[in-house]
Motif scaffolding. Structure first.
Motif, PDB file in Angstrom:
ATOM      1  N   UNK A 133       0.843  -1.193   0.000  1.00 14.89           N
ATOM      2  CA  UNK A 133       0.000   0.000   0.000  1.00 14.89           C
ATOM      3  C   UNK A 133       0.884   1.250   0.000  1.00 14.89           C
ATOM      4  N   UNK A 134       0.467   2.252  -0.735  1.00 16.86           N
ATOM      5  CA  UNK A 134       1.191   3.536  -0.704  1.00 16.86           C
ATOM      6  C   UNK A 134       1.175   4.069   0.728  1.00 16.86           C
ATOM      7  N   UNK A 135       2.347   4.538   1.163  1.00 16.09           N
ATOM      8  CA  UNK A 135       2.492   4.922   2.575  1.00 16.09           C
ATOM      9  C   UNK A 135       1.408   5.885   3.039  1.00 16.09           C
ATOM     10  N   UNK A 136       1.088   6.886   2.179  1.00 12.67           N
ATOM     11  CA  UNK A 136       0.122   7.908   2.601  1.00 12.67           C
ATOM     12  C   UNK A 136      -1.329   7.449   2.406  1.00 12.67           C
ATOM     13  N   UNK A 137      -1.510   6.183   2.009  1.00 12.62           N
ATOM     14  CA  UNK A 137      -2.885   5.684   1.788  1.00 12.62           C
ATOM     15  C   UNK A 137      -3.286   4.621   2.808  1.00 12.62           C
ATOM     16  N   UNK A 138      -2.416   4.341   3.781  1.00  8.75           N
ATOM     17  CA  UNK A 138      -2.706   3.251   4.724  1.00  8.75           C
ATOM     18  C   UNK A 138      -4.006   3.496   5.491  1.00  8.75           C
ATOM     19  N   UNK A 162      -7.349   1.216   5.334  1.00  7.32           N
ATOM     20  CA  UNK A 162      -7.895   0.601   6.542  1.00  7.32           C
ATOM     21  C   UNK A 162      -9.386   0.895   6.714  1.00  7.32           C
ATOM     22  N   UNK A 163      -9.789   2.106   6.335  1.00  7.71           N
ATOM     23  CA  UNK A 163     -11.229   2.412   6.517  1.00  7.71           C
ATOM     24  C   UNK A 163     -12.052   1.751   5.411  1.00  7.71           C
ATOM     25  N   UNK A 164     -11.497   1.710   4.197  1.00 10.16           N
ATOM     26  CA  UNK A 164     -12.228   1.115   3.067  1.00 10.16           C
ATOM     27  C   UNK A 164     -12.452  -0.395   3.245  1.00 10.16           C
ATOM     28  N   UNK A 165     -11.496  -1.079   3.876  1.00  6.07           N
ATOM     29  CA  UNK A 165     -11.619  -2.548   3.970  1.00  6.07           C
ATOM     30  C   UNK A 165     -12.637  -2.982   5.026  1.00  6.07           C
ATOM     31  N   UNK A 183       7.529  -4.339   7.506  1.00  9.46           N
ATOM     32  CA  UNK A 183       7.153  -3.311   6.539  1.00  9.46           C
ATOM     33  C   UNK A 183       5.653  -3.052   6.646  1.00  9.46           C
ATOM     34  N   UNK A 184       5.245  -1.990   7.349  1.00  7.54           N
ATOM     35  CA  UNK A 184       3.817  -1.743   7.607  1.00  7.54           C
ATOM     36  C   UNK A 184       3.006  -1.468   6.333  1.00  7.54           C
ATOM     37  N   UNK A 208      -9.665  -0.105  -3.613  1.00  8.50           N
ATOM     38  CA  UNK A 208      -8.437  -0.462  -2.885  1.00  8.50           C
ATOM     39  C   UNK A 208      -7.251  -0.463  -3.858  1.00  8.50           C
ATOM     40  N   UNK A 209      -7.549  -0.884  -5.087  1.00  8.55           N
ATOM     41  CA  UNK A 209      -6.498  -0.962  -6.099  1.00  8.55           C
ATOM     42  C   UNK A 209      -5.800   0.368  -6.332  1.00  8.55           C
ATOM     43  N   UNK A 210      -6.529   1.458  -6.184  1.00  6.37           N
ATOM     44  CA  UNK A 210      -5.959   2.797  -6.401  1.00  6.37           C
ATOM     45  C   UNK A 210      -4.966   3.162  -5.304  1.00  6.37           C
ATOM     46  N   UNK A 211      -5.028   2.450  -4.182  1.00  5.75           N
ATOM     47  CA  UNK A 211      -4.185   2.775  -3.022  1.00  5.75           C
ATOM     48  C   UNK A 211      -2.932   1.909  -2.975  1.00  5.75           C
ATOM     49  N   UNK A 212      -2.801   1.001  -3.916  1.00  8.15           N
ATOM     50  CA  UNK A 212      -1.652   0.060  -3.917  1.00  8.15           C
ATOM     51  C   UNK A 212      -0.521   0.587  -4.777  1.00  8.15           C
TER      52      UNK A 212
END
Lengths: 95, 95
Positions: free
Chosen positions: A10-15, A19-22, A46-47, A78-82
């Motif tokens: 996941x992109x670091x700034x999208x974690x 988390x809220x989307x899932x 690796x978070x 979610x794909x947009x955040x990876x």
């Protein structure tokens, strides 16, 4: 029994957004017939590595999941955040 | 609880040897203090992908496992049967 390991970076700034989307995806999936477990794990080194480890009673249940409304609407978001494509393996237990 | 996913791609002509070599590793590991589960899975779309999915009560138990005689003697031999390095992730459950 079918086990799925779906690993994403996941992109670091999208974690936080991830988390809220899932939340809804997890809640709805756990209600599905044939879902045995549906858990989200984070790599301790690796978070940004978040991995779903899922258990399904059979392939049919998994296929129905992949066509469900919650999957088909939430997973593309979610794909947009990876950082890249998820690495997905579908397993059966051998030992 | 710690979860380990250790994914390997085995050389096609080494699958049988790999399967026999892991027997002792699996038997001995399952006796270890702190091992909750130690299972070997095969990808249903690619039989050369063999993945250990392991559960440990804590990181200390996992670290002791990595220093155990069966691990340090057998795993290097398994390494010779792989196409490339194993992909290992150590996880904690978050959802």
């Amino acid at each position: 029994m079918i086990k799925v390991v779906a690993k994403s970076v996941i992109k670091k700034d999208c974690l936080e957004k991830y988390n809220s989307l899932v939340t809804e995806l997890i809640e709805e999936t756990r209600k599905e017939k044939g879902n045995v477990s549906y858990e989200l794990y984070q790599d301790i080194n690796n978070p940004c590595i978040l991995t779903f480890i899922e258990e399904w009673s059979d392939e049919e249940s998994l296929n129905l999941h992949l066509q469900s409304i919650h999957f088909t609407t939430i997973v593309p978001k979610l794909g947009l955040l990876r950082e890249n494509e998820s690495e997905i393996n579908i397993y059966r237990l051998i030992r």
